[in-house]
Write a protein that holds these residues in place. Structure first.
Motif: not given
Lengths: 163, 272
Positions: B178-179, B221-224
């Protein structure tokens, strides 16, 4: 004058809808980040390097002592793509370059990081190669081109063969 | 991409047609409001009895007010793209005869889930700027507009990915994770071109084309983020969008417009 507006407004509204695209429905970027290995002949006396097509390449992964499905089976190839495991920090592959050749075992150790590809594709994995061990029955030597496996366009490794 | 190009081409042609249509009757304009100008100025002539020549200065009033409305195009986006739940309110205020101060504000809710991941995003935005009316008025109280504008936009978004799944068809097995909740701010510049037409007394329908250019980086880097409130897609640096508004103007005040005597005529006087 009002009639012009009345015609224009719905037209533009319609055109506006068409112009948009639902990003969650499309996955146009390649989801796979696979390790690419190019096959080349060992440098000759004049230090020239040539591509080579190996006649019958067989490749599959070995997962906890068990052979998985073949990725390639007796296929003539000048390069191969290896799907590294996204659920473990190492992957082992079996590579036989000819039906009569002694097979080589390739072991990759790497670190992984998750990576958001796109709204349509979801998440993928980036691999960063740490070490690579290989038996050298048929492989003469190995060269690293890129240690980070973040797409399938680069050639990450080059295997040189003696024949 | 081709679609967007076609759309902008179409709209620019259509815009061109309307502009032409608007400009044609402009010739009548002067004759229409001249008498009003002269009657106002008569008082001035009486007080300044010394002036032998007729003064050409004139003053008249334009209706000013606060226009408030909503963007209906967001309803359509919500139908076509179920993950985009957006609301946008628009308002503008007449500052000068052709200059308007404009503000837009709204919120966005982005619930999304598919086989690979679930996503929750919510945030608010505000844009501030000005609109300039290019259209010549047929009569002083005309409120129809063909305008261009510029805005500064700011939005704040909170998003999280409660769960995602990375699958490997070859190796089998899934990797889940999860983020966590993340806050992100976006700044952008927005260029606007549009029309507003008074279809009923003080009641307006309008559309506008928008080009938004993002000024900061919102990707990590992880998410957009999927959707940036007020801006649109989180993965793009520039966005082409449109708005379809219904609005109502509250006529609260009047704007005094002073038309100066033309200088050419002034020059003629000393020659006599």
């Amino acid at each position: 004058m009002k009639t012009i507006y009345q015609i224009l407004l719905p037209c533009l509204l319609l055109a506006g809808i068409v112009a948009c695209e639902n990003e969650t429905k499309i996955c146009d970027q390649t989801l796979r980040t696979e390790l690419r290995i190019a096959f080349k002949k060992k440098p000759d006396n004049f230090n020239r390097i040539r591509d080579t097509v190996l006649p019958k390449v067989t490749l599959f992964a070995i997962d906890q002592g068990k052979n998985r499905d073949s990725i390639f089976k007796k296929a003539p190839l000048s390069s191969v793509f290896l799907p590294l495991s996204p659920v473990a920090d190492s992957s082992i592959f079996f590579l036989q370059v000819d039906s009569t050749a002694v097979p080589d075992t390739l072991t990759f150790r790497y670190t992984r990081s998750k990576h958001f590809i796109s709204p349509g594709c979801g998440f993928g994995t980036y691999f960063f190669l740490d070490t690579m061990l290989a038996t050298k029955h048929r492989i003469d030597s190995i060269a690293f081109n890129s240690k980070s496996v973040i797409n399938s366009n680069d050639t990450h490794l080059t295997f040189f063969f003696a024949e | 991409m081709i679609r967007i190009l076609l759309f902008s081409l179409l709209s620019s042609i259509l815009t061109g047609i309307t502009v032409q249509a608007q400009n044609k009757p402009a010739v009548i304009k002067d004759t229409l409001h001249k008498p009003a100008a002269d009657t106002l100025r008569k008082k001035g002539i009486d007080t300044t009895a010394t002036a032998a020549v007729k003064a050409k200065d004139s003053t008249y009033f334009l209706p000013g007010g606060i226009r408030v409305g909503v963007d209906l195009s967001r309803i359509i986006t919500a139908i076509y793209y179920p993950y985009r739940k957006e609301f946008t309110a628009v308002a503008d205020v007449r500052l000068k005869s052709d200059l308007y101060g404009a503000v837009e504000a709204g919120y966005t809710n982005t619930p999304y889930s598919d086989d690979n991941y679930t996503y929750k995003g919510s945030g608010v935005f505000i844009t501030l700027g000005v609109d300039y009316n290019f259209m010549k008025r047929l009569y002083p109280s005309e409120k129809n507009m063909f305008y261009g504008g510029i805005r500064y936009g700011f939005s704040h978004l909170t998003y999280e990915v409660p769960s995602y799944k990375i699958t490997s068809p070859y190796w089998g097995g899934n990797l889940t994770g999860s983020v966590p909740k993340t806050n992100v701010n976006a700044h952008w510049v927005e260029l606007v071109l549009g029309l507003k037409a008074e279809v009923l007394k003080n009641f307006f329908l309008g559309w506008s084309l928008r080009e938004r250019i993002l000024l900061n980086n919102i990707k990590t880097d992880e998410f957009t983020p999927l959707v940036m409130p007020g801006f649109g897609s989180g993965s793009k640096k520039s966005i082409f969008d449109m708005q379809y508004t219904v609005s109502y103007v509250f006529p609260l005040y009047k704007i005094k417009v002073h038309v100066k005597e033309k200088k050419e005529k002034e020059k003629k006087i000393p020659k006599r």
